[in-house]
Design a protein around this motif. Structure first.
Motif, PDB file in Angstrom:
ATOM      1  N   LYS A  81     -19.571  -2.324  40.956  1.00 31.82           N
ATOM      2  CA  LYS A  81     -20.093  -3.672  41.173  1.00 31.82           C
ATOM      3  C   LYS A  81     -21.401  -3.528  41.945  1.00 31.82           C
ATOM      4  CE  LYS A  81     -18.671  -8.190  42.861  1.00 31.82           C
ATOM      5  NZ  LYS A  81     -17.603  -8.926  43.579  1.00 31.82           N
ATOM      6  N   VAL A  82     -22.475  -3.221  41.194  1.00 31.31           N
ATOM      7  CA  VAL A  82     -23.773  -2.930  41.817  1.00 31.31           C
ATOM      8  C   VAL A  82     -24.843  -3.910  41.341  1.00 31.31           C
ATOM      9  CG1 VAL A  82     -23.241  -0.488  42.173  1.00 31.31           C
ATOM     10  CG2 VAL A  82     -24.390  -1.190  40.084  1.00 31.31           C
ATOM     11  N   ARG A  83     -25.936  -3.928  42.036  1.00 28.61           N
ATOM     12  CA  ARG A  83     -27.062  -4.808  41.709  1.00 28.61           C
ATOM     13  C   ARG A  83     -27.689  -4.390  40.379  1.00 28.61           C
ATOM     14  NH1 ARG A  83     -26.985  -8.055  45.659  1.00 28.61           N
ATOM     15  NH2 ARG A  83     -26.713  -7.398  47.799  1.00 28.61           N
ATOM     16  N   GLY A  84     -28.236  -5.369  39.665  1.00 25.93           N
ATOM     17  CA  GLY A  84     -28.880  -5.126  38.384  1.00 25.93           C
ATOM     18  C   GLY A  84     -29.997  -4.104  38.494  1.00 25.93           C
ATOM     19  N   GLY A  85     -30.087  -3.226  37.520  1.00 25.83           N
ATOM     20  CA  GLY A  85     -31.124  -2.210  37.475  1.00 25.83           C
ATOM     21  C   GLY A  85     -30.739  -0.905  38.148  1.00 25.83           C
ATOM     22  N   LEU A  86     -29.628  -0.881  38.875  1.00 26.65           N
ATOM     23  CA  LEU A  86     -29.172   0.358  39.513  1.00 26.65           C
ATOM     24  C   LEU A  86     -28.231   1.094  38.576  1.00 26.65           C
ATOM     25  CD1 LEU A  86     -28.487  -0.945  43.132  1.00 26.65           C
ATOM     26  CD2 LEU A  86     -30.548   0.146  42.231  1.00 26.65           C
ATOM     27  N   GLU A  87     -28.252   2.411  38.630  1.00 25.02           N
ATOM     28  CA  GLU A  87     -27.440   3.204  37.716  1.00 25.02           C
ATOM     29  C   GLU A  87     -26.654   4.276  38.460  1.00 25.02           C
ATOM     30  OE1 GLU A  87     -30.034   4.850  34.788  1.00 25.02           O
ATOM     31  OE2 GLU A  87     -30.519   2.911  33.943  1.00 25.02           O
ATOM     32  N   ASN A  88     -25.443   4.491  37.985  1.00 23.27           N
ATOM     33  CA  ASN A  88     -24.590   5.592  38.420  1.00 23.27           C
ATOM     34  C   ASN A  88     -24.096   6.288  37.166  1.00 23.27           C
ATOM     35  OD1 ASN A  88     -24.344   5.137  41.444  1.00 23.27           O
ATOM     36  ND2 ASN A  88     -23.830   3.120  40.646  1.00 23.27           N
ATOM     37  N   ILE A  89     -23.889   7.570  37.239  1.00 31.81           N
ATOM     38  CA  ILE A  89     -23.479   8.339  36.066  1.00 31.81           C
ATOM     39  C   ILE A  89     -21.994   8.628  36.153  1.00 31.81           C
ATOM     40  CG2 ILE A  89     -23.740  10.530  34.834  1.00 31.81           C
ATOM     41  CD1 ILE A  89     -26.656  10.561  35.886  1.00 31.81           C
ATOM     42  N   LEU A  90     -21.280   8.255  35.094  1.00 30.41           N
ATOM     43  CA  LEU A  90     -19.860   8.559  34.985  1.00 30.41           C
ATOM     44  C   LEU A  90     -19.711   9.627  33.914  1.00 30.41           C
ATOM     45  CD1 LEU A  90     -18.457   4.924  35.033  1.00 30.41           C
ATOM     46  CD2 LEU A  90     -18.900   6.452  36.968  1.00 30.41           C
ATOM     47  N   GLY A  91     -19.525  10.866  34.336  1.00 33.53           N
ATOM     48  CA  GLY A  91     -19.400  11.986  33.403  1.00 33.53           C
ATOM     49  C   GLY A  91     -17.993  12.118  32.883  1.00 33.53           C
ATOM     50  N   ALA A  92     -17.637  13.281  32.445  1.00 33.33           N
ATOM     51  CA  ALA A  92     -16.347  13.552  31.804  1.00 33.33           C
ATOM     52  C   ALA A  92     -15.209  13.508  32.821  1.00 33.33           C
ATOM     53  CB  ALA A  92     -16.392  14.895  31.102  1.00 33.33           C
ATOM     54  N   ASN A  93     -14.748  12.308  33.122  1.00 31.62           N
ATOM     55  CA  ASN A  93     -13.589  12.114  33.993  1.00 31.62           C
ATOM     56  C   ASN A  93     -12.358  11.901  33.126  1.00 31.62           C
ATOM     57  OD1 ASN A  93     -14.878  11.834  36.781  1.00 31.62           O
ATOM     58  ND2 ASN A  93     -16.059  10.381  35.577  1.00 31.62           N
ATOM     59  N   SER A  94     -11.224  12.342  33.601  1.00 32.47           N
ATOM     60  CA  SER A  94      -9.958  12.130  32.908  1.00 32.47           C
ATOM     61  C   SER A  94      -9.260  10.940  33.555  1.00 32.47           C
ATOM     62  CB  SER A  94      -9.089  13.388  33.028  1.00 32.47           C
ATOM     63  OG  SER A  94      -7.787  13.132  32.556  1.00 32.47           O
ATOM     64  N   VAL A  95      -9.009   9.891  32.779  1.00 35.86           N
ATOM     65  CA  VAL A  95      -8.324   8.711  33.297  1.00 35.86           C
ATOM     66  C   VAL A  95      -7.029   8.521  32.511  1.00 35.86           C
ATOM     67  CG1 VAL A  95     -10.386   7.584  34.211  1.00 35.86           C
ATOM     68  CG2 VAL A  95      -9.771   7.210  31.853  1.00 35.86           C
ATOM     69  N   PHE A  96      -5.918   8.322  33.243  1.00 35.05           N
ATOM     70  CA  PHE A  96      -4.613   8.301  32.598  1.00 35.05           C
ATOM     71  C   PHE A  96      -3.664   7.370  33.341  1.00 35.05           C
ATOM     72  CE2 PHE A  96      -0.353  10.197  31.915  1.00 35.05           C
ATOM     73  CZ  PHE A  96      -0.285  10.072  30.536  1.00 35.05           C
ATOM     74  N   LYS A  97      -3.051   6.456  32.598  1.00 41.12           N
ATOM     75  CA  LYS A  97      -2.041   5.533  33.111  1.00 41.12           C
ATOM     76  C   LYS A  97      -2.524   4.698  34.294  1.00 41.12           C
ATOM     77  CE  LYS A  97       2.302   7.428  31.527  1.00 41.12           C
ATOM     78  NZ  LYS A  97       3.654   7.849  31.909  1.00 41.12           N
ATOM     79  N   ASN A  98      -3.740   4.185  34.195  1.00 40.30           N
ATOM     80  CA  ASN A  98      -4.266   3.249  35.181  1.00 40.30           C
ATOM     81  C   ASN A  98      -4.081   1.837  34.642  1.00 40.30           C
ATOM     82  OD1 ASN A  98      -5.671   5.229  37.069  1.00 40.30           O
ATOM     83  ND2 ASN A  98      -6.521   5.783  35.069  1.00 40.30           N
ATOM     84  N   ARG A  99      -3.998   0.846  35.529  1.00 43.77           N
ATOM     85  CA  ARG A  99      -3.892  -0.530  35.044  1.00 43.77           C
ATOM     86  C   ARG A  99      -5.100  -0.847  34.173  1.00 43.77           C
ATOM     87  NH1 ARG A  99      -4.888  -5.890  37.760  1.00 43.77           N
ATOM     88  NH2 ARG A  99      -3.912  -7.361  36.329  1.00 43.77           N
ATOM     89  N   LYS A 100      -6.306  -0.561  34.690  1.00 41.46           N
ATOM     90  CA  LYS A 100      -7.548  -0.633  33.908  1.00 41.46           C
ATOM     91  C   LYS A 100      -8.322   0.637  34.200  1.00 41.46           C
ATOM     92  CE  LYS A 100      -8.093  -5.611  33.600  1.00 41.46           C
ATOM     93  NZ  LYS A 100      -9.006  -6.742  33.787  1.00 41.46           N
ATOM     94  N   ASP A 101      -8.892   1.230  33.165  1.00 38.61           N
ATOM     95  CA  ASP A 101      -9.584   2.504  33.364  1.00 38.61           C
ATOM     96  C   ASP A 101     -10.949   2.335  34.030  1.00 38.61           C
ATOM     97  OD1 ASP A 101      -7.477   4.049  32.440  1.00 38.61           O
ATOM     98  OD2 ASP A 101      -8.165   3.928  30.370  1.00 38.61           O
ATOM     99  N   ILE A 102     -11.859   1.612  33.382  1.00 39.58           N
ATOM    100  CA  ILE A 102     -13.215   1.470  33.920  1.00 39.58           C
ATOM    101  C   ILE A 102     -13.677   0.027  33.749  1.00 39.58           C
ATOM    102  CG2 ILE A 102     -15.617   2.214  33.734  1.00 39.58           C
ATOM    103  CD1 ILE A 102     -14.552   4.881  32.608  1.00 39.58           C
ATOM    104  N   GLU A 103     -14.214  -0.543  34.831  1.00 38.83           N
ATOM    105  CA  GLU A 103     -14.713  -1.918  34.813  1.00 38.83           C
ATOM    106  C   GLU A 103     -16.042  -1.929  35.552  1.00 38.83           C
ATOM    107  OE1 GLU A 103     -14.528  -6.122  34.150  1.00 38.83           O
ATOM    108  OE2 GLU A 103     -13.083  -4.655  33.489  1.00 38.83           O
ATOM    109  N   GLY A 104     -17.003  -2.668  35.024  1.00 41.84           N
ATOM    110  CA  GLY A 104     -18.291  -2.783  35.674  1.00 41.84           C
ATOM    111  C   GLY A 104     -18.786  -4.204  35.707  1.00 41.84           C
ATOM    112  N   LYS A 105     -19.365  -4.599  36.825  1.00 40.56           N
ATOM    113  CA  LYS A 105     -19.952  -5.929  36.968  1.00 40.56           C
ATOM    114  C   LYS A 105     -21.292  -5.782  37.668  1.00 40.56           C
ATOM    115  CE  LYS A 105     -15.597  -8.340  37.101  1.00 40.56           C
ATOM    116  NZ  LYS A 105     -14.724  -9.248  37.770  1.00 40.56           N
ATOM    117  N   GLU A 106     -22.214  -6.657  37.303  1.00 35.54           N
ATOM    118  CA  GLU A 106     -23.519  -6.694  37.941  1.00 35.54           C
ATOM    119  C   GLU A 106     -23.535  -7.822  38.949  1.00 35.54           C
ATOM    120  OE1 GLU A 106     -27.861  -8.040  36.480  1.00 35.54           O
ATOM    121  OE2 GLU A 106     -26.947  -6.462  35.288  1.00 35.54           O
TER     122      GLU A 106
END
Length: 107
Positions: A80-105
């Motif tokens: 949940k970051v400000r518009g125009g900012l970037e973070n890199i999500l590389g090869a992560n293993s996600v398993f049995k999470n309620r939600k895996d990945i969510e993003g909001k600006e």
């Protein structure tokens, strides 16, 4: 880092250029909370947390890769970051999470 009432790692504002690597972080509200820049979160085991990795506000130029994120009650990775900012999500293993990945600006 088990059973913290809040965070496994809390990297805030001007705490930049940190390496969080090869840790086992479990049963926390948030395993890794990042509100700063140019950090690397790599090769960690994040299990049974509410949120595995959380990027907030001005967090930018961070890299999360090679992490195993399992059984998060809310999100494996939440950004949940400000518009125009970037973070890199590389090869992560996600398993049995309620939600895996969510993003909001935020404005």
């Amino acid at each position: 880092i088990p059973y913290s009432t809040q965070y496994g790692f809390f990297i805030y504002e001007d705490a930049n250029n940190n390496l969080i690597q090869k840790n086992t972080i479990e049963n926390n509200k948030i395993a890794v909370y990042i509100k700063s820049n140019s950090n690397q979160i790599a090769d960690n085991q994040l299990t049974d947390n509410d949120i595995g990795i959380y990027f907030l506000d001005e967090a930018s130029d961070n890299i999360a890769s090679g992490n195993s994120i399992k059984q998060s009650a809310v999100y494996a990775i939440y950004t949940k970051v400000r518009g125009g900012l970037e973070n890199i999500l590389g090869a992560n293993s996600v398993f049995k999470n309620r939600k895996d990945i969510e993003g909001k600006e935020i404005n």
